[in-house]
Write an enzyme that holds these catalytic residues in place. Structure first.
Site, PDB file in Angstrom:
ATOM      1  CE  LYS A 182      82.830 -36.030   6.530  1.00  0.00           C
ATOM      2  NZ  LYS A 182      82.797 -35.824   5.055  1.00  0.00           N
ATOM      3  N   GLY A 244      77.867 -45.727   2.939  1.00  0.00           N
ATOM      4  CA  GLY A 244      76.753 -45.747   3.868  1.00  0.00           C
ATOM      5  C   GLY A 244      76.770 -46.962   4.770  1.00  0.00           C
ATOM      6  CD  GLU A 263      68.141 -41.806  -1.464  1.00  0.00           C
ATOM      7  OE1 GLU A 263      68.580 -41.636  -2.626  1.00  0.00           O
ATOM      8  OE2 GLU A 263      67.415 -40.974  -0.884  1.00  0.00           O
ATOM      9  CB  CYS A 300      68.768 -41.594  -5.546  1.00  0.00           C
ATOM     10  SG  CYS A 300      67.667 -40.237  -5.122  1.00  0.00           S
TER      11      CYS A 300
END
Length: 503
Positions: A182, A244, A263, A300
């Site tokens: 996606k 998430g 994550e 991140c």
């Protein structure tokens, strides 16, 4: 730029238009029109992936390794266009994108070499013992087998290394799993061009075209349809904790739950031990400022918190960090939404009664300027909301009263991707007290470095306890492949029926 996006999905080798559309929001150049995803398109892509798994899931390692290398070649062949369209869509400089492209292709080739060795299969054999007493033992062989079709969600902050052909896709394909991606709406043209490269590589290697599909972003229903599709066997995701966790819950609530490798967020704390702070507080402050603002803080592994003992060393560290940040101008962020979220997070910290503002610049539109705050260890421990990730160049200095309070701060942390110790040799005893705590909190521990920058290699762990990731593991390095495999034991099987890796 010579490439003009066609704006269609790539499903099992075919360009497919959708009924709905969205418009990209580039930093430079004209906006482009793209087909938006739908549950019907997801269903088409996933069914093609299941068809492909019947053959791709039984390919030998050489076939898959050659496919990964062909993808790397096809991406490099489109290198100049990828840099141009990626820069226009995200505002990232050409040098950053070229480096990210090299990381992406290097990872694909590293995975190819790794699976050729065969160690990842963890093959085991317990030969039959027909005369064993009190009962005979059958012949048992074990090998890791691919799960099936995998869904991958493209990340906003890495348009190449964590998106269409990034670590999750490369891991799944190396394992023998077809992939449905996606795409992220922040860089749809980049996603499309990489998808063209993967599609060309599949054709070159004479693989079933359903081995890879790209469905462009759409409504929340598209992501929901993807993770709930009964033929999807696992999901890879890099993004926000909120998004998430919603997808993770959907995976768990399925009639047949599947693993969600997400994550989700990390503040990557740094612990400055006394001798190191006394010896080089200024250098540590300057280094932290550089790491904190790298890529506008959109990594991140961005180290958002520094814990230091209260005193003159903390003063010097704070002054050096503030001076270095004051000289850094506002930077363009990846999307308007990320910039808005950064300002909201910064404003929440500004208004928090437990912190003092050291530096906070005004920024508007799609830009972010660095911010720096300071609080005490007691206030940090009393206000867990201060430990929420602010995605961007924002740092908080926590002044601990003593080493005991520093250890309590470490123990109170949620799961992290990284944790760093800045230390000198005479700090060893202090570090020895912290390491057992930090081992339970983070997937990667550093000494005298900054966590921005994740080496792609065998020994890397890019993951950690929740909420850093949903499962302890890694999305970077060769161990990432193991996420998309499961062990199967074969009892008394004739060689003709065994997987090729066991014959």
């Amino acid at each position: 730029m010579t490439y003009t996006p066609h704006g269609k999905h790539l499903i099992a080798g075919a360009r497919v238009a959708g009924d709905d559309h969205f418009t990209s929001a580039p930093v430079d150049g004209a906006a482009q029109r793209f087909s938006a995803g739908s549950p019907a398109l997801v269903d088409r892509a996933v069914k093609a992936a299941e068809d492909a798994f019947a053959s791709y899931g039984h390919t030998d390692t050489e076939t898959r390794a050659s496919f990964l290398e062909a993808i790397a070649d096809e991406i490099e062949a489109r290198g100049a266009d990828l840099t141009a369209i990626g820069s226009a869509e995200t505002g990232l400089p050409a040098a950053r994108l070229e480096g990210e492209r090299g990381r992406t292709t290097g990872q694909l080739r590293m995975f190819a070499g790794h699976i050729r060795k065969g160690d990842y299969l963890d093959r085991r054999h317990d030969p039959a013992q027909p005369d064993r007493q009190p009962a005979p033992r059958p012949d048992l062989k074990l090998v890791q087998r691919p799960l099936g079709p995998v869904a991958v969600f493209g990340a906003s902050n890495f348009p190449l290394a964590f998106s269409t052909a990034g670590g999750d896709t490369a891991s799944a394909l190396a394992a023998g799993c077809p992939v449905v991606v996606k795409g992220h709406e922040a860089h749809p043209g980049t996603a499309e061009l990489v998808a063209e490269a993967i599609t060309a590589a599949a054709a070159k290697c004479d693989l079933h075209p359903g081995v890879f599909s790209l469905v462009h972003g759409g409504s929340l229903a598209v992501g929901k349809a993807l993770v709930e599709h009964p033929l999807i066997r696992a999901v890879g995701f890099t993004g926000s904790l909120r998004g998430g966790r919603a997808l993770f819950d959907l995976c768990a609530a399925r009639p047949e739950p599947i693993p969600f490798f997400g994550e989700l967020g990390s503040i990557n704390p740094m612990f400055l031990l006394p001798a190191a702070t006394e010896a080089r507080a200024a250098a540590l402050g300057e280094g932290w400022a550089g790491s904190l603002t790298m890529g506008a803080g959109q990594f991140c592994t961005n180290p958002g918190v520094a814990i230091v003992l209260d005193g003159a060393g903390a003063d010097a560290f704070t002054e050096a960090t503030a001076a270095a940040l004051a000289g850094i101008d506002a930077q363009t962020m990846l999307t308007d939404g990320i910039a808005d979220a950064y300002r909201a997070g910064r404003d929440a910290v500004v208004s928090h009664g437990a912190v003092n503002e050291v530096l906070s610049k005004t920024c508007q539109g799609r830009s972010a300027a660095p911010s720096l705050f300071v609080t005490t260890g007691a206030e940090w421990l009393a206000h867990p909301d201060l430990s929420h990730e602010v995605f961007g160049p924002l740092g908080i200095i926590v002044r601990a009263a003593d080493m005991d309070e520093m250890r309590r701060i470490a123990a109170a942390l949620a799961g992290q991707l990284t944790a760093t110790l800045h230390m000198d040799e005479t700090d060893t005893d202090h570090a020895r007290a912290l390491v057992p705590v930090l081992e339970r909190k983070a997937g990667r521990l550093l000494v005298n470095g900054f966590p921005t920058g994740v080496e792609v290699c065998d020994a890397m762990v890019h993951g950690g306890p929740y909420p850093a990731t949903t499962f302890a593991g890694t999305s970077v390095g060769t161990m990432a492949i193991r996420r998309f495999l499961r062990p199967v034991s074969y009892q008394n099987f004739p060689d003709a029926l065994l997987p090729g890796e066991l014959r």
